[in-house]
Design a protein around this motif. Structure first.
Motif: not given
Length: 379
Positions: A344, A354, A342, A376, A350, A285, A379, A367
């Motif tokens: 980032v 998210i 994903v 990591e 971030a 992303y 979320r 993520y």
């Protein structure tokens, strides 16, 4: 300037000759040059290294002049827009005498303009030769190769008794957070408060107060006045002491950033290899100006990262420059693919990313944030 086998140049801030290299990440492509996805490469590259002025302590790019035009393609983030609004509200709350004042802003390619919010508060833009009660530079001056000369222009714009507000990505979190991917062509200086204090004094300015803000992974908002008007507070000493403790004006200490960069780049490569070996799909992303250096040093190619996505329509159908040649696609392509992981690349926003991807409930993806070491993010 080249003298025999030695490369020397004058400091971009104080024009001293005593400038030494401290970090070298090799030849790199222009950070904001996104070739068409089908362009075969290789992409042109230029040296990318940080040098330290021993006189004023300014950290800066070495003697390099990238030749490719950098077409502005990015879309300003919601984080940037909300930060501008909050900043104006905060400044006018702390300095109510500036409501309705004459203002001038030195703009930035990153956006984040304060002007609309200042106009809403009754402020008026200064005329061509008019001095301003409030002069604003939010992430603008770092794009100027002659930093000292540009600081002089900002000092000259400031009316007696006026306030100069400068915000910039702070060298301290860059260093301690291993944010090596923020080193890029087009960002000519990497500011510490100590360096700004030293250079401001050359133009009759004094740092009065400092605020630490979260933009771009850690920035400073610095308030300056003409020296005769300034009354420095304790916030200045706090930041200067933190910088001193980290050693960011010491060439040996600064040099450790190079080793940290290579270590983190290797760790990212290994992490992506691990996910591939486990059969997990990884997509990216963001296609920020940070991505070319990060992916290049990490040796990330399309076998590890098939594509990344970005909000900016102008980047769609293009690719990240450098050896990886990772294509850039619309956000919908990421959502449809529902990757297991994903990556980032716009790690400084971030939370915004998210929140955006999880708005519809998400799909249970992980993520992965690349710096200071790959980790990591919840979320």
């Amino acid at each position: 300037m080249i003298e025999g086998d030695a490369v020397t140049f004058k400091c971009r801030g104080c024009a001293a000759d005593d400038v030494v290299p401290v970090v070298d990440v090799g030849d790199q492509p222009c950070a904001d040059y996104f070739p068409p996805a089908e362009a075969p490469g290789p992409d042109p590259r230029w040296p990318l290294a940080l040098w330290l002025c021993r006189a004023c302590t300014l950290v800066q790019l070495g003697p390099v002049q990238p030749q490719l035009p950098e077409e502005p393609l990015a879309v300003e983030s919601a984080t940037s827009r909300s930060h501008a609004e909050a900043s104006v509200k905060e400044i006018l709350g702390d300095f109510p005498e500036l409501s309705g004042a004459v203002v001038f802003e030195f703009g930035s390619p990153h956006g984040g303009s304060w002007l609309d919010h200042l106009y809403a508060a009754g402020c008026r833009l200064a005329g061509d030769a008019e001095k301003a009660d409030l002069v604003v530079d939010v992430h603008g001056i770092v794009h100027e190769p002659e930093y000292g000369e540009m600081l002089r222009l900002r000092a000259e714009r400031l009316a007696p008794g006026g306030l100069l507000v400068m915000e910039f990505h702070h060298l301290l979190p860059l260093f301690i957070g291993n944010q090596f991917d923020t080193i890029r062509h087009g960002h000519w200086v990497y500011m510490s408060l100590r360096a700004l204090r030293n250079l401001a004094a050359l133009h009759g300015l004094t740092v009065e107060s400092v605020r630490q803000v979260e933009m771009y992974g850690g920035s400073l908002m610095v308030m300056l006045r003409h020296t005769a008007d300034a009354k420095p507070d304790a916030s200045v000493d706090v930041v200067l002491e933190d910088e001193e403790a980290a050693g960011i004006a010491d060439e040996v200490q600064l040099g450790t950033l190079q080793e940290a960069a290579w270590h983190a780049a290797g760790a990212l490569h290994d992490e992506l290899v691990r996910h591939r070996a486990a059969g997990r799909t990884v997509l990216g992303y963001g296609a920020p100006s940070k991505a070319p250096l990060l992916l290049d040093l990490s040796k990330v190619t399309t076998d590890l990262l098939p594509f990344t996505v970005d909000l900016a329509p102008g980047k769609h159908g293009r690719r990240i420059p450098g050896a990886g040649m990772v294509p850039i696609r619309p956000i919908d392509d990421l959502v449809k693919a529902q990757p297991d992981v994903v990556l980032v690349l716009t790690w400084d926003i971030a939370d915004e990313i998210i929140t955006q991807l999880e708005a519809g409930g998400g799909w249970g993806t992980t993520y992965l944030v690349p710096l200071p070491e790959p980790h990591e993010r919840g979320r």
